[in-house]
Design a protein around this motif. Structure first.
Motif, PDB file in Angstrom:
ATOM      1  N   ILE A 108       2.832   6.586   8.167  1.00 52.35           N
ATOM      2  CA  ILE A 108       1.729   6.277   7.254  1.00 52.35           C
ATOM      3  C   ILE A 108       1.443   7.482   6.364  1.00 52.35           C
ATOM      4  O   ILE A 108       1.343   7.368   5.143  1.00 52.35           O
ATOM      5  CB  ILE A 108       0.468   5.893   8.048  1.00 52.35           C
ATOM      6  N   HIS A 109       1.326   8.637   6.992  1.00 55.11           N
ATOM      7  CA  HIS A 109       1.061   9.899   6.290  1.00 55.11           C
ATOM      8  C   HIS A 109       1.402  11.021   7.263  1.00 55.11           C
ATOM      9  O   HIS A 109       1.306  10.849   8.484  1.00 55.11           O
ATOM     10  CB  HIS A 109      -0.421   9.971   5.877  1.00 55.11           C
ATOM     11  N   GLN A 152       3.184  -6.522   2.608  1.00 51.37           N
ATOM     12  CA  GLN A 152       2.535  -5.357   1.998  1.00 51.37           C
ATOM     13  C   GLN A 152       1.862  -4.556   3.095  1.00 51.37           C
ATOM     14  O   GLN A 152       1.346  -5.118   4.061  1.00 51.37           O
ATOM     15  CB  GLN A 152       1.492  -5.804   0.966  1.00 51.37           C
ATOM     16  N   ALA A 153       1.899  -3.234   2.972  1.00 53.66           N
ATOM     17  CA  ALA A 153       1.274  -2.381   3.975  1.00 53.66           C
ATOM     18  C   ALA A 153       1.027  -1.003   3.389  1.00 53.66           C
ATOM     19  O   ALA A 153       1.738  -0.572   2.474  1.00 53.66           O
ATOM     20  CB  ALA A 153       2.173  -2.261   5.207  1.00 53.66           C
ATOM     21  N   PRO A 154       0.026  -0.272   3.905  1.00 49.51           N
ATOM     22  CA  PRO A 154      -0.215   1.095   3.440  1.00 49.51           C
ATOM     23  C   PRO A 154       0.947   2.031   3.720  1.00 49.51           C
ATOM     24  O   PRO A 154       1.053   3.091   3.098  1.00 49.51           O
ATOM     25  CB  PRO A 154      -1.466   1.515   4.235  1.00 49.51           C
ATOM     26  N   TRP A 155       1.819   1.647   4.646  1.00 48.92           N
ATOM     27  CA  TRP A 155       2.937   2.502   5.041  1.00 48.92           C
ATOM     28  C   TRP A 155       4.253   2.103   4.361  1.00 48.92           C
ATOM     29  O   TRP A 155       5.298   2.668   4.685  1.00 48.92           O
ATOM     30  CB  TRP A 155       3.118   2.472   6.557  1.00 48.92           C
ATOM     31  N   ARG A 157       6.375   0.765   0.588  1.00 44.85           N
ATOM     32  CA  ARG A 157       6.457   0.438  -0.828  1.00 44.85           C
ATOM     33  C   ARG A 157       7.113  -0.929  -0.972  1.00 44.85           C
ATOM     34  O   ARG A 157       7.830  -1.386  -0.079  1.00 44.85           O
ATOM     35  CB  ARG A 157       7.281   1.486  -1.567  1.00 44.85           C
ATOM     36  N   LEU A 180      -4.291  -7.721   3.529  1.00 49.17           N
ATOM     37  CA  LEU A 180      -4.996  -6.866   2.570  1.00 49.17           C
ATOM     38  C   LEU A 180      -4.846  -7.350   1.133  1.00 49.17           C
ATOM     39  O   LEU A 180      -5.407  -6.726   0.217  1.00 49.17           O
ATOM     40  CB  LEU A 180      -4.463  -5.426   2.673  1.00 49.17           C
TER      41      LEU A 180
END
Length: 218
Positions: A108-109, A152-155, A157, A180
């Motif tokens: 994720i980050h 789609q996901a924050p982790w 593209r 989301l």
């Protein structure tokens, strides 16, 4: 095989007379009417895949359901007083073989610790095979008939999503992890999946469609 998309990452899979629920998280639809489950499968402990507030009632309504989960979710469930079984190779649930695939959640980050994530491959004689990756795109389940893919996901593209579709080139693919997205954004991602994913894959948007049947060899 019949698949019902119950919101976000949650799928109800009916195969060879066996009923399995995957990732009953906080973004899933109302689960109070889900009955006769043989197993609840959890890919990882994030709330959108594992709703610890709702799972006790779900299991109370399905007392014979096996709970099969990744190591992090086994620990989280134990803390809620729920016994779950960790993966130790393929597990037979009714007529379905559940095979664990993968080990770690997608990055994720750099500042966010990575947690366990175990995708699940489902196989039964005479039925299509299915793979649900949870929140990772790097695992290799081998050839499958139906691929659940995070839309789609924050982790991830969008190019990661389409590359995942191209790499597996399954005959059929079902978008998940869409909780989301508002309608216009969802349509955009679905368009990219169809246009930039694998030309050999048919995308089936099951949101709101109810139980949808898939047949082996079709």
């Amino acid at each position: 095989m019949r698949i019902t998309h119950l919101g976000h990452a949650c799928l109800l899979v009916e195969s060879a007379g066996t009923r399995l629920l995957i990732d009953p998280g906080t973004f899933a639809d109302d689960l109070t009417g889900v009955r006769d489950l043989d197993a609840v499968l959890v890919t990882h402990q994030h709330p959108d895949h594992l709703d610890l507030d709702r799972v006790p009632a779900l299991l109370g309504a399905n007392p014979r359901a096996l709970v099969l989960a990744d190591p992090g979710s086994v620990e989280a469930l134990a803390g809620a007083g729920i016994e779950a079984q960790g993966h130790d190779g393929p597990t037979r649930v009714g007529e379905v073989t559940v095979t664990p695939v993968g080990e770690v959640h997608a990055l994720i980050h750099d500042d966010v610790p990575r947690i366990p994530n175990v995708g699940v491959r489902l196989d039964a004689d005479g039925e299509p095979s299915l793979f649900h990756p949870g929140d990772a795109l790097d695992a290799d389940p081998g050839p499958v008939d139906v691929l659940a893919f995070p839309l789609q996901a924050p982790w991830a593209r969008s190019r990661d999503m389409t590359a995942f579709l191209r790499r597996h080139a399954a005959p059929h693919a079902v978008p998940v992890h869409d909780g989301l997205l508002q309608p216009r954004g969802r349509a955009l991602y679905l368009g990219q999946a169809g246009q930039l994913g694998s030309p050999d894959t048919r995308i089936h948007d099951l949101a709101g469609a109810g139980a949808t049947e898939f047949r082996a060899g079709e």
